[in-house]
Design a protein around this motif. Structure first.
Motif, PDB file in Angstrom:
ATOM      1  N   THR A 129       0.822  -1.211   0.000  1.00  0.00           N
ATOM      2  CA  THR A 129       0.000   0.000   0.000  1.00  0.00           C
ATOM      3  C   THR A 129       0.856   1.261   0.000  1.00  0.00           C
ATOM      4  N   ARG A 130       2.173   1.092   0.102  1.00  0.00           N
ATOM      5  CA  ARG A 130       3.098   2.221   0.061  1.00  0.00           C
ATOM      6  C   ARG A 130       4.165   1.935  -0.993  1.00  0.00           C
ATOM      7  N   VAL A 131       4.424   2.921  -1.867  1.00  0.00           N
ATOM      8  CA  VAL A 131       5.450   2.792  -2.902  1.00  0.00           C
ATOM      9  C   VAL A 131       6.501   3.869  -2.701  1.00  0.00           C
ATOM     10  N   LEU A 132       7.764   3.455  -2.653  1.00  0.00           N
ATOM     11  CA  LEU A 132       8.885   4.369  -2.528  1.00  0.00           C
ATOM     12  C   LEU A 132       9.738   4.282  -3.787  1.00  0.00           C
ATOM     13  N   PHE A 133       9.929   5.404  -4.476  1.00  0.00           N
ATOM     14  CA  PHE A 133      10.833   5.462  -5.620  1.00  0.00           C
ATOM     15  C   PHE A 133      12.205   5.901  -5.128  1.00  0.00           C
ATOM     16  N   PHE A 134      13.257   5.259  -5.626  1.00  0.00           N
ATOM     17  CA  PHE A 134      14.588   5.414  -5.038  1.00  0.00           C
ATOM     18  C   PHE A 134      15.632   5.496  -6.143  1.00  0.00           C
ATOM     19  N   GLY A 135      16.379   6.621  -6.192  1.00  0.00           N
ATOM     20  CA  GLY A 135      17.403   6.728  -7.224  1.00  0.00           C
ATOM     21  C   GLY A 135      18.380   7.850  -6.966  1.00  0.00           C
ATOM     22  N   PHE A 136      19.521   7.763  -7.636  1.00  0.00           N
ATOM     23  CA  PHE A 136      20.586   8.765  -7.568  1.00  0.00           C
ATOM     24  C   PHE A 136      20.817   9.327  -8.961  1.00  0.00           C
ATOM     25  N   SER A 137      21.086  10.643  -9.052  1.00  0.00           N
ATOM     26  CA  SER A 137      21.425  11.288 -10.311  1.00  0.00           C
ATOM     27  C   SER A 137      20.275  11.148 -11.315  1.00  0.00           C
ATOM     28  N   GLY A 138      20.514  10.506 -12.472  1.00  0.00           N
ATOM     29  CA  GLY A 138      19.438  10.307 -13.435  1.00  0.00           C
ATOM     30  C   GLY A 138      18.326   9.435 -12.881  1.00  0.00           C
ATOM     31  N   GLY A 139      18.682   8.485 -11.999  1.00  0.00           N
ATOM     32  CA  GLY A 139      17.669   7.678 -11.329  1.00  0.00           C
ATOM     33  C   GLY A 139      16.857   8.500 -10.345  1.00  0.00           C
ATOM     34  N   GLY A 140      17.491   9.534  -9.761  1.00  0.00           N
ATOM     35  CA  GLY A 140      16.769  10.448  -8.880  1.00  0.00           C
ATOM     36  C   GLY A 140      15.762  11.288  -9.650  1.00  0.00           C
ATOM     37  N   PHE A 141      16.144  11.714 -10.856  1.00  0.00           N
ATOM     38  CA  PHE A 141      15.205  12.413 -11.736  1.00  0.00           C
ATOM     39  C   PHE A 141      13.973  11.541 -11.949  1.00  0.00           C
ATOM     40  N   PRO A 160      19.770  14.550  -7.709  1.00  0.00           N
ATOM     41  CA  PRO A 160      19.251  14.286  -9.050  1.00  0.00           C
ATOM     42  C   PRO A 160      19.460  15.461 -10.004  1.00  0.00           C
ATOM     43  N   GLN A 161      19.356  15.184 -11.288  1.00  0.00           N
ATOM     44  CA  GLN A 161      19.103  16.259 -12.229  1.00  0.00           C
ATOM     45  C   GLN A 161      17.624  16.623 -12.095  1.00  0.00           C
ATOM     46  N   THR A 162      17.290  17.870 -12.288  1.00  0.00           N
ATOM     47  CA  THR A 162      15.880  18.259 -12.284  1.00  0.00           C
ATOM     48  C   THR A 162      15.450  18.826 -13.627  1.00  0.00           C
ATOM     49  N   SER A 163      16.407  19.036 -14.514  1.00  0.00           N
ATOM     50  CA  SER A 163      16.111  19.454 -15.885  1.00  0.00           C
ATOM     51  C   SER A 163      17.201  18.889 -16.782  1.00  0.00           C
TER      52      SER A 163
END
Length: 284
Positions: A129-141, A160-163
């Motif tokens: 019932t809970r989803v966590l997305f997890f990443g660094f850099s491009g994975g953070g985007f 992350p990159q944001t643009s």
């Protein structure tokens, strides 16, 4: 079962639609649509007895070392009690020279939307019932992008990159040439696909219950100035917006494992303040 993945030690199951996907233990799921204009989704799922599903996203690939699919964070997440879904970015399969494609998809395939459907299907079948997305850099985007597409989830992004347009030109130009060849240049890509290539555009009108934790290494001056500061200026003060600053290195490096796990523990425990009460349970 359609085969065996010796590299990842998992049976392979191939589907033609996300709606057909069925979870039966640890498996590599390949969704290969009959529509030739859609990309093949490739994931590794480890269901566990938990109400939380961690979705792990990868960053740049050294194509001399790694070949798709890329399931990042397997060592870091080994032994976690939560179910884990590793997503490979099918966008990088569009060109052998692409190292980073931010899970964007192309003109005929909106990958964040399609992966969101797959994640909902997997979460329901895992009992999460809970989803966590997890990443660094491009994975953070990608973590922040998917969190905005799936209200009720939490995006956890490390430096992350944001643009994409604010990243190094060699990456954004290559991305434009290989992923959107119908566009004149990267500026044309951004004008056409704004929210898919810029988190500033996506979060300008994000759902009010979007929740994220953005952890930035202050020693990474490029990402501090060109990515973190504009995104924080846009989103600071919103319910569900969380920022963490600490210095880990003088460049763009993965944070220490202990810090990654500390953040994951906080988000998985429910201690992170959600954007609204209905976020206590993922809307599936």
């Amino acid at each position: 079962m359609s085969g065996w993945d010796d590299r990842h030690k998992a049976p392979i199951v191939v589907w033609t639609s996300v709606a057909d996907l069925r979870v039966d233990g640890r498996q590599r799921h390949i969704v290969k649509p009959e529509d030739e204009h859609r990309l093949t989704l490739d994931v590794l799922l480890e269901p566990r007895d938990s109400d939380t599903l961690i979705v792990a996203l990868h960053g740049a690939l050294n194509r001399d070392v790694y070949t798709p699919p890329r399931f990042e964070w397997m060592g870091t997440l080994a032994g976690r009690k939560e179910s884990v879904l590793f997503l490979s970015d099918p966008t990088i399969t569009l060109s052998e020279r692409l190292r980073l494609a931010w899970y964007v998809g192309n003109a005929s395939d909106n990958i964040p939307e399609r992966y969101a459907q797959l994640i909902r299907t997997a979460a329901v079948q895992c009992g999460a019932t809970r989803v966590l997305f997890f990443g660094f850099s491009g994975g953070g985007f990608a973590a922040l992008s998917l969190a905005a597409v799936m209200p009720g989830s939490i995006g956890i992004a490390f430096s992350p990159q944001t643009s994409i347009g604010s990243y190094y030109e060699q990456f954004s130009d290559m991305f434009a040439e290989d992923v959107f060849p119908e566009c004149r240049d990267y500026a044309d890509v951004e004008a056409t696909y704004g929210s898919r290539v810029s988190l500033l555009a996506r979060y300008a009108n994000a759902a009010p219950d979007t929740t994220f934790l953005y952890a930035q290494n202050t020693g990474d001056t490029h990402h501090m100035r060109r990515h973190y500061e504009p995104f924080r200026e846009l989103t600071e003060g919103r319910a569900g917006a969380h920022f963490r600053l600490r210095e880990d290195s003088d460049g763009h490096t993965v944070p220490p494992k202990e810090y990654l796990l500390e953040i994951l523990d906080e988000c998985a425990s429910g201690d992170l303040q959600p954007a609204s009460p209905r976020e206590a349970s993922l809307s599936l």
